[in-house]
Each structure stands twice: as structure tokens, then as C-alpha cells.
Motif scaffolding. Sequence first.
Motif, PDB file in Angstrom:
ATOM      1  N   PRO A 218      -2.549  15.641   5.783  1.00 54.73           N
ATOM      2  CA  PRO A 218      -2.816  15.040   7.098  1.00 54.73           C
ATOM      3  C   PRO A 218      -4.169  14.346   7.214  1.00 54.73           C
ATOM      4  N   ALA A 219      -5.058  14.563   6.265  1.00 52.77           N
ATOM      5  CA  ALA A 219      -6.399  13.966   6.356  1.00 52.77           C
ATOM      6  C   ALA A 219      -6.429  12.510   5.907  1.00 52.77           C
ATOM      7  N   TYR A 220      -5.295  11.997   5.367  1.00 52.04           N
ATOM      8  CA  TYR A 220      -5.314  10.686   4.719  1.00 52.04           C
ATOM      9  C   TYR A 220      -4.460   9.634   5.420  1.00 52.04           C
ATOM     10  N   ASP A 221      -4.958   8.407   5.395  1.00 54.47           N
ATOM     11  CA  ASP A 221      -4.164   7.203   5.577  1.00 54.47           C
ATOM     12  C   ASP A 221      -3.972   6.580   4.191  1.00 54.47           C
ATOM     13  N   VAL A 222      -2.847   5.905   3.998  1.00 57.36           N
ATOM     14  CA  VAL A 222      -2.546   5.280   2.710  1.00 57.36           C
ATOM     15  C   VAL A 222      -2.544   3.764   2.869  1.00 57.36           C
TER      16      VAL A 222
ATOM     17  N   HIS B  41      12.336  -0.346   2.563  1.00 58.89           N
ATOM     18  CA  HIS B  41      12.778   1.031   2.317  1.00 58.89           C
ATOM     19  C   HIS B  41      11.614   2.014   2.492  1.00 58.89           C
ATOM     20  N   LEU B  42      10.420   1.601   2.070  1.00 58.91           N
ATOM     21  CA  LEU B  42       9.257   2.480   2.190  1.00 58.91           C
ATOM     22  C   LEU B  42       8.845   2.663   3.650  1.00 58.91           C
ATOM     23  N   VAL B  43       8.958   1.595   4.426  1.00 60.36           N
ATOM     24  CA  VAL B  43       8.662   1.704   5.859  1.00 60.36           C
ATOM     25  C   VAL B  43       9.637   2.665   6.514  1.00 60.36           C
ATOM     26  N   GLU B  44      10.917   2.556   6.172  1.00 62.58           N
ATOM     27  CA  GLU B  44      11.925   3.450   6.733  1.00 62.58           C
ATOM     28  C   GLU B  44      11.661   4.901   6.311  1.00 62.58           C
ATOM     29  N   LEU B  45      11.262   5.084   5.058  1.00 65.23           N
ATOM     30  CA  LEU B  45      10.931   6.427   4.580  1.00 65.23           C
ATOM     31  C   LEU B  45       9.770   7.008   5.363  1.00 65.23           C
ATOM     32  N   SER B  46       8.717   6.225   5.547  1.00 63.24           N
ATOM     33  CA  SER B  46       7.548   6.715   6.281  1.00 63.24           C
ATOM     34  C   SER B  46       7.907   7.030   7.727  1.00 63.24           C
TER      35      SER B  46
ATOM     36  N   GLU C 182       4.557   6.888   9.678  1.00 62.54           N
ATOM     37  CA  GLU C 182       4.505   5.426   9.594  1.00 62.54           C
ATOM     38  C   GLU C 182       3.163   4.860  10.067  1.00 62.54           C
ATOM     39  N   LYS C 183       2.472   5.527  10.978  1.00 65.41           N
ATOM     40  CA  LYS C 183       1.191   5.022  11.465  1.00 65.41           C
ATOM     41  C   LYS C 183       0.072   5.235  10.453  1.00 65.41           C
ATOM     42  N   ARG C 184       0.349   5.987   9.418  1.00 64.54           N
ATOM     43  CA  ARG C 184      -0.677   6.257   8.397  1.00 64.54           C
ATOM     44  C   ARG C 184      -0.407   5.527   7.086  1.00 64.54           C
ATOM     45  N   VAL C 185       0.601   4.662   7.067  1.00 63.55           N
ATOM     46  CA  VAL C 185       0.939   3.896   5.864  1.00 63.55           C
ATOM     47  C   VAL C 185       0.757   2.413   6.167  1.00 63.55           C
ATOM     48  N   HIS C 186      -0.065   1.730   5.362  1.00 65.90           N
ATOM     49  CA  HIS C 186      -0.438   0.348   5.631  1.00 65.90           C
ATOM     50  C   HIS C 186      -0.167  -0.509   4.389  1.00 65.90           C
TER      51      HIS C 186
END
Length: 336
Positions: A190-194, A206-211, A217-221
Amino acid sequence: MVEQLINGLAESDEVDLFYLEERDDRPLIDFGNRGKKIDFFERIDFDRYDILHSHTIKADAYLWWHKKHRRNAKIISTLHNLAYEDLPMQYGRLKGNLLANLWGKVLRSFDGVVCLTEEAQKHYAGHWKSVKLIDFVYNGIEKETKKCRGSDQKTVTNRSKKKMGILASAGGVGERKGVDQVIRALPRLPAYDVFVAGKRTKEIEHLVELSRSLGVEKRVHFLGFVAEVACWIEEMDVMVAPSRSEGFSLGLLEIVRSRKPVVCSRISSHREAFDESEVSFFTLEDIDDFVAAMRRVESEGPVRVDRAYQRFVREYTTEAMVEKYRRIYRRVSNAE
């Protein structure tokens, strides 16, 4: 890699570059008057050169197609991937294996083929018994980065979050890059954004749907192509190299050169480049092991980072790579 090789060779040798296509998804490397675009059926003056050195299946096919117009110049190719792993992931098993087999037939007419690692040489020796696999040469990059002007992709987010970076390469974000493994681990980190640097592809959907399904999803850019890679790496707290297959990762070298802690998938090319005392490994598809590797990075000081950097300086610079290729050129041209 080609850019590094040309710049290194040009200090004492005459080098020209011919390329078959231009891309609109990333800038063209500027080789000045040494670079020229040609069509596949356009014939160059092959015997003006001692060595014709090709890269990628399309360039190899070009030299094979025009082989009757070459009399004296020697031909070598560098293989940048593991064809029987990479191509099936990219094109599907049937088409990928067919392309790999056709590639081997093309390379039979060459004077030599160079791989990027010892493991890659064994990989091809098992598949292409009639191809002249003459050597392997590790990729190299410049020892020092150019002055950082600042990343072209800003990664400003919640200041309470740490930044985990994935360099998926200019080739794009695909299954082979293993980004999904990191996303699946995020609920436990939980401490990380990617932040993912690499050309946008259909795989990103597919990766957006997975997140989204995991609530992260708010932590994957997804940043798209990043030109100033060294500057971007500097913004990250930790880097991850989660690939399922690699020839020899220039991205990994750039990370180590930047002295950033790195978590790597335990694939053959990564293990050949660095060992457990230099980077933190995890087993492919094992999310528990990935989380454990991240915990190790968090708890350790700079010892691994320093060891990895020292190995980079010893073995993976442009100078080391260019000297090995010079020896191969002399060997193929019977100069020694």
C-alpha cells in the motif's frame, strides 16, 4: 545498443548505418550523415564494407534477400532476444515458432551470429544447429549519464506514496514485460504508486482492467514513451524489472547505473548479468516472492546497489562491448 556500438566504433573506424523503417511512436536517433533510410528491395554497395552487421529479423532478411549481390563483405547478426520464448508471446505460439524457424533458415547463410548472453547462445544452439553461433557479447551503455534536463513525464502524485518504476522499453508494454505481476502485488504494497514507462499498446487495456478489479487503479500510471529515461529513473524510489523473457536488458543497466535499488524476475539473462548479492530476485508468477523481494529492498541499505554498480563499471560499459565486437569483426574477416 546499436547507437552505443556505432558511436564507439566511429572513434577509429568508418561506420555507416542503413535502416528500413521509421517509427512515429518515438524519436529517431540522430546519426547525422552516417544514417540513411533505404527500402527493402533497394540495393546498397555491399562490398564497400568489410563487415555488414544486421539487427532484427527484418534487417537479417534484407541481407539474405540480397546475398547474391555480395561477394567479399562478411555478414554477422546480433540476436537481441530469445526467439522461441519472445516470438510466441508476441504473435501466438504457432506463428511465433514459425517465424523463429524461418529466422534460423535466413541466418544459415551468414558468416556468424552473436547472442547477448551465454544462456542465449545455448538457447539457439538447441534450435538452430546449422547456424554459426560464434560468440556472445553483453550489451553496454555509457558509464556516465548525460546531464539531466528533467524528465519529460512528470510523476507528481500523493507525496505520502513511494514511487515504484517499471521500464517497459521503447518496444512497448506487452505480456513479455510482466507488468501484470507487479499490479497483482500492489494490494499488499500500500505504500507504493507504480509508474510504467513504455509505448502504449493494447496490453495496457488489460492491465488497466486488472488494476481496476484489484482496486488499485489510482495507483497505477502508464506514462507512454519516456525520452529522458535517466532523469525519470532518478524520480523513482525503487525500480522493478519483471520481464518474463529478455535478451539482455539495457533498461536494467540504466537502472543499475543510476544506483537505484532494483527487484528483478529470476530469468536467465537477469541472473547472468547480476547475482543475489547485487539485486533482489523474485520467481516469475510468484506474488508472495515478489512481495518478499520488495521487503528485502526496503530493509536493506545501499550494499546491493553499490555492488551492482561496481559490476556494471567492470563489465557492461560501451567500451567493453565495442572491444568485444572489434575482436569478432577481425575473427570473421580472417584478420586474426
